[in-house]
Scaffold this motif. Structure first.
Motif: not given
Length: 163
Positions: A102-125
């Motif tokens: 969880t701490m080594a893989v899932n949480v960093p992926l969750n953090n990357a998902l959050e960092a990649g989110f830019d509202g309506d400008n997000t490339d969701f795909e």
């Protein structure tokens, strides 16, 4: 069952069952449900889940299960309780694997998902493509580890009760 070792072991079993059940629910329902959604809904849903899960109830089972298993192992070193020790140690190790994944893989992926989110400008795909498959594979690993940890602690409780 009134001794400290029994109480701690029961608490470890309950906490392990709760966290194994949570990850099992993700594997069986949450992720398959989100897989049916479009990319925007998938990313938004995962972001909201990642925010909502950071609460005391989750922390009690996620951190409590391995901690209680470790304490239970320590309390079972006495000779009359030692027969349950291998199961309790196995449960602890599997729960530790669950935490590490969880701490080594899932949480960093969750953090990357959050960092990649830019509202309506997000490339969701694109964001979904980088996240979904890897996150789900490692979620399955932590689910199996959690269920294994729970099962081992249940076995330890059974052996303990017969001792």
């Amino acid at each position: 069952m009134s001794t400290l070792s029994e109480i701690v072991l029961i608490a470890a079993v309950v906490a392990a069952g709760l966290i194994a059940g949570l990850f099992y629910a993700y594997t069986c329902s949450v992720m398959p449900g989100l897989a049916r959604a479009d990319a925007r809904t998938y990313v938004t849903g995962m972001r909201e889940i990642n925010i909502a899960i950071l609460n005391g109830w989750f922390a009690l089972s996620f951190g409590g299960a391995p901690l209680l298993a470790a304490v239970a192992a320590g309390l079972h070193f006495r000779s009359e309780l030692r027969s349950a020790l291998p199961w309790i140690i196995a449960g602890f190790v599997l729960l530790l694997v669950m935490v590490i994944v969880t701490m080594a893989v899932n949480v960093p992926l969750n953090n990357a998902l959050e960092a990649g989110f830019d509202g309506d400008n997000t490339d969701f795909e694109a964001l979904r493509a980088k996240f979904e498959g890897v996150w789900e594979r490692w979620n399955l690993v932590r689910t199996v580890a959690g269920i294994g940890g729970f099962g081992a602690l249940v076995a330890g409780l059974i052996v303990h009760a017969r001792a």
